[in-house]
Design a protein around this motif. Structure first.
Motif, PDB file in Angstrom:
ATOM      1  N   LEU A 148      -1.872   6.256  -5.066  1.00 39.72           N
ATOM      2  CA  LEU A 148      -3.253   6.152  -5.524  1.00 39.72           C
ATOM      3  C   LEU A 148      -3.916   4.882  -5.003  1.00 39.72           C
ATOM      4  CD1 LEU A 148      -2.697   7.321  -9.198  1.00 39.72           C
ATOM      5  CD2 LEU A 148      -4.273   8.414  -7.594  1.00 39.72           C
ATOM      6  N   GLN A 149      -3.188   3.771  -5.068  1.00 43.36           N
ATOM      7  CA  GLN A 149      -3.745   2.512  -4.589  1.00 43.36           C
ATOM      8  C   GLN A 149      -4.053   2.565  -3.099  1.00 43.36           C
ATOM      9  OE1 GLN A 149      -0.586  -0.136  -6.129  1.00 43.36           O
ATOM     10  NE2 GLN A 149      -2.193  -1.176  -7.267  1.00 43.36           N
ATOM     11  N   GLN A 150      -3.200   3.244  -2.351  1.00 44.20           N
ATOM     12  CA  GLN A 150      -3.406   3.342  -0.908  1.00 44.20           C
ATOM     13  C   GLN A 150      -4.609   4.212  -0.572  1.00 44.20           C
ATOM     14  OE1 GLN A 150       0.442   4.819   0.293  1.00 44.20           O
ATOM     15  NE2 GLN A 150       1.367   2.773   0.376  1.00 44.20           N
ATOM     16  N   LEU A 151      -4.872   5.220  -1.391  1.00 43.50           N
ATOM     17  CA  LEU A 151      -5.982   6.131  -1.151  1.00 43.50           C
ATOM     18  C   LEU A 151      -7.308   5.584  -1.673  1.00 43.50           C
ATOM     19  CD1 LEU A 151      -6.657   8.995  -0.072  1.00 43.50           C
ATOM     20  CD2 LEU A 151      -6.272   9.835  -2.395  1.00 43.50           C
ATOM     21  N   ALA A 152      -7.245   4.781  -2.732  1.00 43.76           N
ATOM     22  CA  ALA A 152      -8.458   4.274  -3.379  1.00 43.76           C
ATOM     23  C   ALA A 152      -9.150   3.219  -2.509  1.00 43.76           C
ATOM     24  CB  ALA A 152      -8.105   3.677  -4.732  1.00 43.76           C
ATOM     25  N   LEU A 153     -10.399   2.951  -2.854  1.00 43.40           N
ATOM     26  CA  LEU A 153     -11.120   1.857  -2.218  1.00 43.40           C
ATOM     27  C   LEU A 153     -10.469   0.538  -2.596  1.00 43.40           C
ATOM     28  CD1 LEU A 153     -14.778   3.006  -3.029  1.00 43.40           C
ATOM     29  CD2 LEU A 153     -13.574   3.264  -0.845  1.00 43.40           C
ATOM     30  N   GLY A 154     -10.647  -0.482  -1.771  1.00 37.17           N
ATOM     31  CA  GLY A 154     -10.164  -1.812  -2.121  1.00 37.17           C
ATOM     32  C   GLY A 154     -10.929  -2.347  -3.322  1.00 37.17           C
TER      33      GLY A 154
END
Length: 280
Positions: free
Chosen positions: A259-265
Motif C-alpha cells: 500500500l505504501q509503495q502504491l500510495a502517494l508520498g
C-alpha cells in the motif's frame, strides 16, 4: 444435548468431515453405525450437526474408518475446542473483548500501521466526525473510538512516542461525513497531525485502481518487548478481533508495504488533503 442446541459453523464443518469420511468408504449410515457401535440415527445427527460431536466419538469414527492418524487427530482437536466453547457459553463465562481492549494496546505499542478503507483512522478522528460516522446510535463504540484518539494524544509527549503510519484511499477525503463543516475540520486536523515527526499519512489516489487489502481495513501494532508478538486488529460494527500468529501478521505487514509503495508520498498526500479541504 440441550433443547435449544444451535450448531456453530465449526460443529457443522466437523459434521461434514465425518460424512465425508463415511462417503469415501462407501458405507451406509447403518453399516458405519454397526461398525462403530452407534445407531444410524446418532451418526446421522452427528454428520448433520443436529447434535454436538463428542471428541471421543470422533476418535472412534476415525479409528473405524482407518483415517490417517494426523487427520482424525486434527478433527478431534476441533471437536474439543467446540466442546469447550459451548461449555463456556452455557456457563456464561465472560469472553475477552478485543474491541474493549484495543485502547490498552495503543498505550503499549511502539508503532501503529493503519489501513482504512472508508473512514479517517480512529487515532486521528475528531469528536464531531466520529459521532457523524457512527450516526450517534452506538454510544459504546463512540466512547471506544474516543479513547483510542485520546490514547494517541497522550502518547505524543512520551519519551518514546507512538509512531503512526496511516494509509487510506482518496475516497476517505471525498466522503463528506457529518456535512461540509465537520468534514473540513477533520481534513484540517489531518493536515495538522501530519506535521508531527511520528506521523506519516499517505493517500492511495483514485487513479491507482485496485490496491492491496482492498476492502479489508486493519491495524498492525508493534511492541517494545521481544516476548510480545506483533498484533493485527480488525474491527467491524459487530466486533473487533485480534490476530497474533506471526504468519498472519506478516501478511498484513506485506500488504501494508504494498500500500505504501502504491500510495502517494507524504508531501503529495498532504496536497491532496488540502485540495479536498479547499473544496468544502
Amino acid at each position: 444435548m440441550p433443547k435449544d442446541f444451535r450448531a456453530t459453523t465449526l460443529e457443522r464443518a466437523i459434521g461434514r468431515q465425518l460424512a465425508g469420511w463415511r462417503n469415501e468408504r462407501e458405507l451406509s449410515l447403518a453399516e458405519a453405525g454397526q461398525r462403530v457401535g452407534f445407531s444410524s440415527a446418532k451418526l446421522s445427527m452427528m454428520e448433520n450437526a443436529v447434535q454436538p460431536s463428542a471428541p471421543v466419538d470422533v476418535m472412534a469414527l476415525g479409528y473405524v474408518y482407518k483415517v490417517p492418524t494426523p487427520q482424525w487427530q486434527a478433527v478431534v482437536l476441533r471437536a474439543q475446542y467446540a466442546e469447550h466453547a459451548r461449555t463456556r457459553a452455557l456457563n456464561n463465562e465472560p469472553n475477552f473483548d478485543p474491541a474493549a481492549d484495543f485502547t490498552n494496546l495503543v498505550f503499549e505499542a511502539t508503532s501503529l500501521r493503519v489501513f482504512t478503507t472508508d473512514l479517517v483512522p480512529a487515532v486521528f478522528q475528531l469528536g464531531g466526525y466520529t459521532n457523524a460516522a457512527m450516526l450517534t446510535d452506538d454510544p459504546v463504540r463512540i466512547a471506544r473510538l474516543t479513547m483510542v484518539r485520546e490514547a494517541w494524544s497522550a502518547r505524543l509527549g512520551d519519551k518514546d512516542p507512538l509512531t503512526v503510519q496511516a494509509v487510506f484511499p482518496e475516497a476517505v477525503l471525498r466522503q463528506v461525513v457529518g456535512g461540509p463543516r465537520v468534514m473540513k475540520a477533520q481534513l484540517l486536523h489531518l493536515m495538522e497531525v501530519s506535521e508531527h515527526p511520528t506521523v506519516s499519512l499517505q493517500v492511495v489516489p483514485r487513479a491507482a485502481g485496485a490496491y492491496p487489502a482492498m476492502g479489508s481495513p486493519f491495524t498492525l501494532l508493534e511492541f517494545p518487548h521481544r516476548q510480545h508478538n506483533d498484533v493485527a486488529y480488525l474491527e467491524t460494527f459487530i466486533k473487533g478481533e485480534y490476530f497474533e500468529e506471526p504468519g498472519l501478521t506478516e501478511q498484513c505487514a506485506q500488504r501494508f508495504t504494498g500500500l505504501q509503495q502504491l500510495a502517494l508520498g507524504t508531501g503529495e498526500s498532504l496536497e491532496l488533503i488540502a485540495e479536498a479541504a479547499a473544496e468544502l
